[in-house]
Design a protein around this motif. Structure first.
Motif, PDB file in Angstrom:
ATOM      1  N   ARG A   1       0.805  -1.226   0.000  1.00 21.18           N
ATOM      2  CA  ARG A   1       0.000   0.000   0.000  1.00 21.18           C
ATOM      3  C   ARG A   1       0.840   1.279   0.000  1.00 21.18           C
ATOM      4  NH1 ARG A   1      -2.292  -3.634   3.172  1.00 21.18           N
ATOM      5  NH2 ARG A   1      -1.616  -2.750   5.127  1.00 21.18           N
ATOM      6  N   LEU A   2       2.042   1.218  -0.558  1.00 21.57           N
ATOM      7  CA  LEU A   2       2.886   2.395  -0.721  1.00 21.57           C
ATOM      8  C   LEU A   2       3.360   2.449  -2.166  1.00 21.57           C
ATOM      9  CD1 LEU A   2       5.133   2.183   2.467  1.00 21.57           C
ATOM     10  CD2 LEU A   2       3.270   3.772   2.060  1.00 21.57           C
ATOM     11  N   ARG A   3       3.819   3.627  -2.594  1.00 21.28           N
ATOM     12  CA  ARG A   3       4.350   3.750  -3.953  1.00 21.28           C
ATOM     13  C   ARG A   3       5.458   2.724  -4.153  1.00 21.28           C
ATOM     14  NH1 ARG A   3       6.285   9.603  -4.960  1.00 21.28           N
ATOM     15  NH2 ARG A   3       6.967   9.431  -2.812  1.00 21.28           N
ATOM     16  N   TYR A   4       5.532   2.187  -5.370  1.00 20.12           N
ATOM     17  CA  TYR A   4       6.514   1.139  -5.615  1.00 20.12           C
ATOM     18  C   TYR A   4       7.280   1.344  -6.923  1.00 20.12           C
ATOM     19  CZ  TYR A   4       8.563  -3.419  -6.523  1.00 20.12           C
ATOM     20  OH  TYR A   4       9.450  -4.419  -6.804  1.00 20.12           O
ATOM     21  N   HIS A   5       6.603   1.555  -8.017  1.00 18.45           N
ATOM     22  CA  HIS A   5       7.236   1.590  -9.336  1.00 18.45           C
ATOM     23  C   HIS A   5       8.053   2.868  -9.535  1.00 18.45           C
ATOM     24  CE1 HIS A   5       5.219  -2.038 -10.551  1.00 18.45           C
ATOM     25  NE2 HIS A   5       4.104  -1.546 -10.049  1.00 18.45           N
ATOM     26  N   GLN A   6       9.117   2.745 -10.322  1.00 17.84           N
ATOM     27  CA  GLN A   6      10.022   3.876 -10.569  1.00 17.84           C
ATOM     28  C   GLN A   6       9.277   5.083 -11.124  1.00 17.84           C
ATOM     29  OE1 GLN A   6      13.419   4.151  -9.955  1.00 17.84           O
ATOM     30  NE2 GLN A   6      13.142   2.261  -8.809  1.00 17.84           N
ATOM     31  N   SER A   7       8.299   4.850 -11.970  1.00 15.51           N
ATOM     32  CA  SER A   7       7.555   5.964 -12.575  1.00 15.51           C
ATOM     33  C   SER A   7       6.799   6.788 -11.531  1.00 15.51           C
ATOM     34  CB  SER A   7       6.576   5.438 -13.626  1.00 15.51           C
ATOM     35  OG  SER A   7       5.629   4.576 -13.025  1.00 15.51           O
ATOM     36  N   GLN A   8       6.476   6.189 -10.404  1.00 15.15           N
ATOM     37  CA  GLN A   8       5.759   6.906  -9.353  1.00 15.15           C
ATOM     38  C   GLN A   8       6.676   7.847  -8.575  1.00 15.15           C
ATOM     39  OE1 GLN A   8       4.344   3.308  -7.488  1.00 15.15           O
ATOM     40  NE2 GLN A   8       2.252   3.718  -8.194  1.00 15.15           N
ATOM     41  N   PHE A   9       7.992   7.704  -8.780  1.00 17.01           N
ATOM     42  CA  PHE A   9       8.949   8.553  -8.072  1.00 17.01           C
ATOM     43  C   PHE A   9       9.618   9.566  -8.992  1.00 17.01           C
ATOM     44  CE2 PHE A   9       8.866   4.612  -5.544  1.00 17.01           C
ATOM     45  CZ  PHE A   9       8.584   5.141  -4.302  1.00 17.01           C
TER      46      PHE A   9
ATOM     47  N   HIS B   1       8.747  12.556 -10.230  1.00 19.89           N
ATOM     48  CA  HIS B   1       8.699  13.978  -9.882  1.00 19.89           C
ATOM     49  C   HIS B   1       8.616  14.224  -8.384  1.00 19.89           C
ATOM     50  CE1 HIS B   1       8.293  14.751 -14.122  1.00 19.89           C
ATOM     51  NE2 HIS B   1       7.248  13.925 -14.174  1.00 19.89           N
ATOM     52  N   VAL B   2       8.423  13.156  -7.609  1.00 22.26           N
ATOM     53  CA  VAL B   2       8.306  13.300  -6.155  1.00 22.26           C
ATOM     54  C   VAL B   2       9.206  12.266  -5.491  1.00 22.26           C
ATOM     55  CG1 VAL B   2       6.725  13.265  -4.198  1.00 22.26           C
ATOM     56  CG2 VAL B   2       5.904  14.031  -6.428  1.00 22.26           C
ATOM     57  N   LEU B   3      10.103  12.718  -4.663  1.00 22.53           N
ATOM     58  CA  LEU B   3      11.009  11.811  -3.962  1.00 22.53           C
ATOM     59  C   LEU B   3      10.260  11.038  -2.877  1.00 22.53           C
ATOM     60  CD1 LEU B   3      14.129  14.119  -3.606  1.00 22.53           C
ATOM     61  CD2 LEU B   3      13.806  12.213  -5.194  1.00 22.53           C
ATOM     62  N   PRO B   4      10.825   9.917  -2.423  1.00 20.99           N
ATOM     63  CA  PRO B   4      10.193   9.167  -1.332  1.00 20.99           C
ATOM     64  C   PRO B   4      10.014  10.045  -0.096  1.00 20.99           C
ATOM     65  CG  PRO B   4      11.978   7.906  -2.306  1.00 20.99           C
ATOM     66  CD  PRO B   4      12.037   9.266  -2.912  1.00 20.99           C
ATOM     67  N   THR B   5       8.901   9.856   0.598  1.00 18.39           N
ATOM     68  CA  THR B   5       8.605  10.693   1.769  1.00 18.39           C
ATOM     69  C   THR B   5       8.957  10.026   3.083  1.00 18.39           C
ATOM     70  OG1 THR B   5       6.340   9.855   1.801  1.00 18.39           O
ATOM     71  CG2 THR B   5       6.740  11.901   0.577  1.00 18.39           C
ATOM     72  N   ASN B   6       9.282   8.718   3.058  1.00 17.84           N
ATOM     73  CA  ASN B   6       9.670   8.026   4.290  1.00 17.84           C
ATOM     74  C   ASN B   6      10.568   6.837   3.936  1.00 17.84           C
ATOM     75  OD1 ASN B   6       7.954   5.824   3.518  1.00 17.84           O
ATOM     76  ND2 ASN B   6       6.200   6.907   4.406  1.00 17.84           N
ATOM     77  N   ALA B   7      11.052   6.172   4.947  1.00 13.18           N
ATOM     78  CA  ALA B   7      11.995   5.064   4.748  1.00 13.18           C
ATOM     79  C   ALA B   7      11.362   3.903   3.986  1.00 13.18           C
ATOM     80  CB  ALA B   7      12.524   4.585   6.098  1.00 13.18           C
ATOM     81  N   GLN B   8      10.076   3.635   4.229  1.00 13.78           N
ATOM     82  CA  GLN B   8       9.415   2.529   3.542  1.00 13.78           C
ATOM     83  C   GLN B   8       9.301   2.799   2.036  1.00 13.78           C
ATOM     84  OE1 GLN B   8       8.137   3.882   6.369  1.00 13.78           O
ATOM     85  NE2 GLN B   8       8.432   2.219   7.829  1.00 13.78           N
TER      86      GLN B   8
ATOM     87  N   ALA C   1      11.299   4.748   0.347  1.00 14.89           N
ATOM     88  CA  ALA C   1      12.671   4.679  -0.160  1.00 14.89           C
ATOM     89  C   ALA C   1      13.067   3.223  -0.408  1.00 14.89           C
ATOM     90  CB  ALA C   1      13.633   5.345   0.818  1.00 14.89           C
ATOM     91  N   PHE C   2      12.699   2.347   0.520  1.00 11.46           N
ATOM     92  CA  PHE C   2      12.971   0.921   0.352  1.00 11.46           C
ATOM     93  C   PHE C   2      12.271   0.392  -0.892  1.00 11.46           C
ATOM     94  CE2 PHE C   2      11.679  -3.472   0.795  1.00 11.46           C
ATOM     95  CZ  PHE C   2      12.883  -4.096   1.082  1.00 11.46           C
ATOM     96  N   ASN C   3      10.990   0.722  -1.066  1.00 12.00           N
ATOM     97  CA  ASN C   3      10.226   0.250  -2.217  1.00 12.00           C
ATOM     98  C   ASN C   3      10.842   0.742  -3.539  1.00 12.00           C
ATOM     99  OD1 ASN C   3       8.475  -1.124  -0.608  1.00 12.00           O
ATOM    100  ND2 ASN C   3       6.692   0.130  -1.081  1.00 12.00           N
ATOM    101  N   ARG C   4      11.345   1.973  -3.522  1.00 13.84           N
ATOM    102  CA  ARG C   4      11.960   2.536  -4.733  1.00 13.84           C
ATOM    103  C   ARG C   4      13.202   1.718  -5.107  1.00 13.84           C
ATOM    104  NH1 ARG C   4      14.537   8.568  -5.417  1.00 13.84           N
ATOM    105  NH2 ARG C   4      14.899   8.427  -7.646  1.00 13.84           N
ATOM    106  N   VAL C   5      14.024   1.411  -4.144  1.00 13.51           N
ATOM    107  CA  VAL C   5      15.229   0.623  -4.428  1.00 13.51           C
ATOM    108  C   VAL C   5      14.839  -0.816  -4.797  1.00 13.51           C
ATOM    109  CG1 VAL C   5      17.332  -0.332  -3.391  1.00 13.51           C
ATOM    110  CG2 VAL C   5      16.684   2.042  -2.949  1.00 13.51           C
ATOM    111  N   HIS C   6      13.875  -1.376  -4.091  1.00  9.04           N
ATOM    112  CA  HIS C   6      13.418  -2.751  -4.351  1.00  9.04           C
ATOM    113  C   HIS C   6      12.937  -2.902  -5.785  1.00  9.04           C
ATOM    114  CE1 HIS C   6      10.698  -6.250  -4.179  1.00  9.04           C
ATOM    115  NE2 HIS C   6      11.436  -6.679  -3.170  1.00  9.04           N
ATOM    116  N   SER C   7      12.214  -1.897  -6.293  1.00  7.41           N
ATOM    117  CA  SER C   7      11.666  -1.997  -7.651  1.00  7.41           C
ATOM    118  C   SER C   7      12.750  -1.915  -8.715  1.00  7.41           C
ATOM    119  CB  SER C   7      10.626  -0.903  -7.886  1.00  7.41           C
ATOM    120  OG  SER C   7      11.250   0.359  -7.973  1.00  7.41           O
ATOM    121  N   SER C   8      13.927  -1.422  -8.366  1.00  2.00           N
ATOM    122  CA  SER C   8      14.999  -1.323  -9.349  1.00  2.00           C
ATOM    123  C   SER C   8      15.868  -2.562  -9.408  1.00  2.00           C
ATOM    124  CB  SER C   8      15.869  -0.097  -9.052  1.00  2.00           C
ATOM    125  OG  SER C   8      16.589  -0.300  -7.853  1.00  2.00           O
ATOM    126  N   LEU C   9      15.646  -3.509  -8.486  1.00  2.08           N
ATOM    127  CA  LEU C   9      16.466  -4.726  -8.456  1.00  2.08           C
ATOM    128  C   LEU C   9      16.026  -5.725  -9.512  1.00  2.08           C
ATOM    129  CD1 LEU C   9      16.727  -5.212  -4.623  1.00  2.08           C
ATOM    130  CD2 LEU C   9      18.411  -4.206  -6.154  1.00  2.08           C
TER     131      LEU C   9
END
Length: 143
Positions: free
Chosen positions: A116-124, A126-133, A135-143
């Motif tokens: 239930r948090l942003r995950y895909h690279q396209s969702q980030f 224009h807007v950077l991650p707002t919390n640690a979770q 940020a984790f999802n952003r890195v996870h989606s790039s693996l």
């Protein structure tokens, strides 16, 4: 022509053809020389027979496709003894993890994204991650 006059083989063929090629109803109707309504009913009939409970169906997915252990804590013996499959079911040791998607259970050895948090690279973009979770999802989606 009503969909009850189509053979089971043709119904399954229509269903698989539609899923495999991800095409529109009108294209399937043209290929199988059936009306769009018949194609729609046929797809509904196959879905209903695999997942539904109306018309007397118990739902093949509920009876045959679903795992016996819904918690995924045990491995079926025929998989556990077959090296072709077992490599995909091993739980890692020594701090190693499998990077999995959100469909996997949250258990030891599996590294799943936060739900239930942003995950895909396209969702980030224009807007950077707002919390640690996030940020984790952003890195996870790039693996």
């Amino acid at each position: 022509m009503p969909s009850d006059r189509i053979s089971v083989k043709e119904k399954v063929g229509i269903f698989l053809y539609t899923l495999a090629l991800h095409i529109f109803n009108r294209d399937v109707a043209e290929r199988f020389q059936r009306s769009r309504e018949t194609i729609s009913r046929t797809i509904h009939d196959v879905l209903e027979s695999t997942c539904g409970q109306s018309k007397g169906f118990m739902g093949l997915a509920r009876e045959y496709i679903r795992p016996k252990d819904a918690t995924f804590q045990s491995i079926p013996s025929h998989i556990e003894t077959d090296s072709r499959y077992m490599t995909y079911f091993k739980v890692t040791d020594c701090g190693k993890y499998y990077v999995v998607d959100k469909g996997y259970p949250d258990q030891k050895g599996y590294l799943a994204p936060y739900p239930r948090l942003r995950y895909h690279q396209s969702q980030f973009e224009h807007v950077l991650p707002t919390n640690a979770q996030e940020a984790f999802n952003r890195v996870h989606s790039s693996l």
